[in-house]
Design a protein around this motif. Structure first.
Motif, PDB file in Angstrom:
ATOM      1  N   ARG A  41       9.525   7.307  -2.742  1.00  0.00           N
ATOM      2  CA  ARG A  41       8.901   6.034  -2.411  1.00  0.00           C
ATOM      3  C   ARG A  41       7.850   5.670  -3.445  1.00  0.00           C
ATOM      4  O   ARG A  41       7.823   4.547  -3.946  1.00  0.00           O
ATOM      5  N   GLU A  42       7.008   6.623  -3.793  1.00  0.00           N
ATOM      6  CA  GLU A  42       5.940   6.351  -4.747  1.00  0.00           C
ATOM      7  C   GLU A  42       6.462   6.135  -6.161  1.00  0.00           C
ATOM      8  O   GLU A  42       5.759   5.601  -7.015  1.00  0.00           O
ATOM      9  N   ALA A  43       7.686   6.586  -6.417  1.00  0.00           N
ATOM     10  CA  ALA A  43       8.302   6.347  -7.725  1.00  0.00           C
ATOM     11  C   ALA A  43       9.018   5.009  -7.744  1.00  0.00           C
ATOM     12  O   ALA A  43       9.611   4.625  -8.750  1.00  0.00           O
ATOM     13  N   GLY A  44       8.982   4.290  -6.620  1.00  0.00           N
ATOM     14  CA  GLY A  44       9.582   2.960  -6.571  1.00  0.00           C
ATOM     15  C   GLY A  44      11.069   2.950  -6.323  1.00  0.00           C
ATOM     16  O   GLY A  44      11.711   1.905  -6.434  1.00  0.00           O
ATOM     17  N   GLY A  93       0.801  -1.201   0.000  1.00  0.00           N
ATOM     18  CA  GLY A  93       0.000   0.000   0.000  1.00  0.00           C
ATOM     19  C   GLY A  93       0.841   1.262   0.000  1.00  0.00           C
ATOM     20  O   GLY A  93       0.353   2.325  -0.311  1.00  0.00           O
ATOM     21  N   ARG A  94       2.108   1.084   0.354  1.00  0.00           N
ATOM     22  CA  ARG A  94       2.994   2.248   0.396  1.00  0.00           C
ATOM     23  C   ARG A  94       4.040   2.181  -0.717  1.00  0.00           C
ATOM     24  O   ARG A  94       4.424   3.209  -1.256  1.00  0.00           O
ATOM     25  N   HIS A  95       4.460   0.972  -1.016  1.00  0.00           N
ATOM     26  CA  HIS A  95       5.468   0.807  -2.066  1.00  0.00           C
ATOM     27  C   HIS A  95       4.828   0.185  -3.300  1.00  0.00           C
ATOM     28  O   HIS A  95       4.239  -0.882  -3.209  1.00  0.00           O
ATOM     29  N   PRO A  96       4.957   0.836  -4.439  1.00  0.00           N
ATOM     30  CA  PRO A  96       4.366   0.285  -5.664  1.00  0.00           C
ATOM     31  C   PRO A  96       5.132  -0.950  -6.122  1.00  0.00           C
ATOM     32  O   PRO A  96       6.354  -1.019  -5.936  1.00  0.00           O
ATOM     33  N   PRO A  97       4.439  -1.929  -6.688  1.00  0.00           N
ATOM     34  CA  PRO A  97       5.132  -3.056  -7.317  1.00  0.00           C
ATOM     35  C   PRO A  97       6.046  -2.517  -8.404  1.00  0.00           C
ATOM     36  O   PRO A  97       5.649  -1.592  -9.126  1.00  0.00           O
ATOM     37  N   ILE A  98       7.211  -3.085  -8.517  1.00  0.00           N
ATOM     38  CA  ILE A  98       8.213  -2.507  -9.427  1.00  0.00           C
ATOM     39  C   ILE A  98       7.765  -2.566 -10.878  1.00  0.00           C
ATOM     40  O   ILE A  98       8.176  -1.744 -11.701  1.00  0.00           O
ATOM     41  N   GLU A  99       6.869  -3.501 -11.186  1.00  0.00           N
ATOM     42  CA  GLU A  99       6.425  -3.635 -12.571  1.00  0.00           C
ATOM     43  C   GLU A  99       5.561  -2.450 -13.008  1.00  0.00           C
ATOM     44  O   GLU A  99       5.424  -2.184 -14.196  1.00  0.00           O
ATOM     45  N   THR A 100       4.962  -1.793 -12.036  1.00  0.00           N
ATOM     46  CA  THR A 100       4.071  -0.684 -12.396  1.00  0.00           C
ATOM     47  C   THR A 100       4.821   0.639 -12.477  1.00  0.00           C
ATOM     48  O   THR A 100       4.231   1.653 -12.845  1.00  0.00           O
ATOM     49  N   VAL A 101       6.093   0.608 -12.119  1.00  0.00           N
ATOM     50  CA  VAL A 101       6.879   1.839 -12.154  1.00  0.00           C
ATOM     51  C   VAL A 101       7.336   2.112 -13.579  1.00  0.00           C
ATOM     52  O   VAL A 101       7.821   1.209 -14.263  1.00  0.00           O
ATOM     53  N   THR A 102       7.177   3.338 -14.020  1.00  0.00           N
ATOM     54  CA  THR A 102       7.600   3.702 -15.373  1.00  0.00           C
ATOM     55  C   THR A 102       8.865   4.551 -15.329  1.00  0.00           C
ATOM     56  O   THR A 102       9.199   5.132 -14.292  1.00  0.00           O
ATOM     57  N   LEU A 103       9.527   4.598 -16.448  1.00  0.00           N
ATOM     58  CA  LEU A 103      10.731   5.422 -16.542  1.00  0.00           C
ATOM     59  C   LEU A 103      10.414   6.886 -16.304  1.00  0.00           C
ATOM     60  O   LEU A 103      11.204   7.619 -15.716  1.00  0.00           O
ATOM     61  N   THR A 104       9.248   7.309 -16.766  1.00  0.00           N
ATOM     62  CA  THR A 104       8.843   8.692 -16.550  1.00  0.00           C
ATOM     63  C   THR A 104       8.728   8.997 -15.061  1.00  0.00           C
ATOM     64  O   THR A 104       9.163  10.053 -14.594  1.00  0.00           O
TER      65      THR A 104
END
Lengths: 115, 115
Positions: free
Chosen positions: A66-69, A5-16
DNA sequence: CGTACTGTTCGATGACTGTCGACATAAGGA
DNA sequence: TCCTTATGTCGACAGTCATCGAACAGTACG
């Protein structure tokens, strides 16, 4: 999973997302400093980075990272232990952390022979 | 030379500049598309990227990419031929272009096994 | 010369962002 | 319990940014 809930799964993180998070000099410095420390509480990182901004502002940057992974927070009593999500980042964006670690000397023109 | 008043010498480019330039989805797409094209006029890149923004906005992004040291403009008659500053970027930020070229599939969660 | 094509510059505008200070929350110790 | 330390949240404010349309400038071609 990474998603508590606090850390996004790394797969959903984008380069942007990542580039956006690193586009601020404060955050880039924080990431570099944290990479050198391995892991540390917010306050230690804050002091180690030698920042002059307020604590609330630092907390804001921390949230963005954190939200950017980019970083992970582990709660330990009254403090949050921060660390770089090295494995996740290496698997999703190989080479990224190496680029971040690049020493950037703005006026290092010693190797050039240009006009 | 890189320094014709329009293109900054690569030594003066900072990671913050580069990340800031790539933090916008339009610009990241433009760089990736241009990397695939090799070199092309503004208008071709504009169309190849499938952008829906106006020409003036694209020109604005193009300027930011140029001033961040990412792209080069060569004037050829009435058009500007754009290209990535591959050699400069590889020497100053090794691995950066490879990271930019990373395919980013937002929901590709097949390889994760993280705690 | 005039028209079409290519690309930039300008002013305005709405949205986003970094910053602060004040307050809130939570844990630990006297 | 009270106080201190550590950290997050909220509201406000100022600065930056992406976007648009309109006008402008240079080149190619008839």
């Amino acid at each position: 999973m990474s998603s508590d809930g606090r850390h996004p799964p790394i797969e959903t993180v984008t380069l942007t997302d990542v580039f956006g998070a690193l586009a601020d000099p404060v955050r880039l410095l924080a990431v570099r400093t944290l990479a050198g420390l391995g892991s540390s509480p917010c306050n230690d990182l804050y002091r180690a980075a030698g920042l002059t901004i307020g604590r609330s502002t630092f907390s804001h940057h921390q949230k963005i990272l954190r939200e950017a992974g980019l970083i992970h927070e582990r709660i330990d009593g009254a403090r949050r232990i921060l660390s770089i999500r090295t494995d996740d980042l290496d698997s999703r964006f190989p080479g990224l952390l190496a680029v971040i670690a690049t020493e950037t000397a703005p006026h290092d023109g010693t190797t050039t022979g240009r006009s």
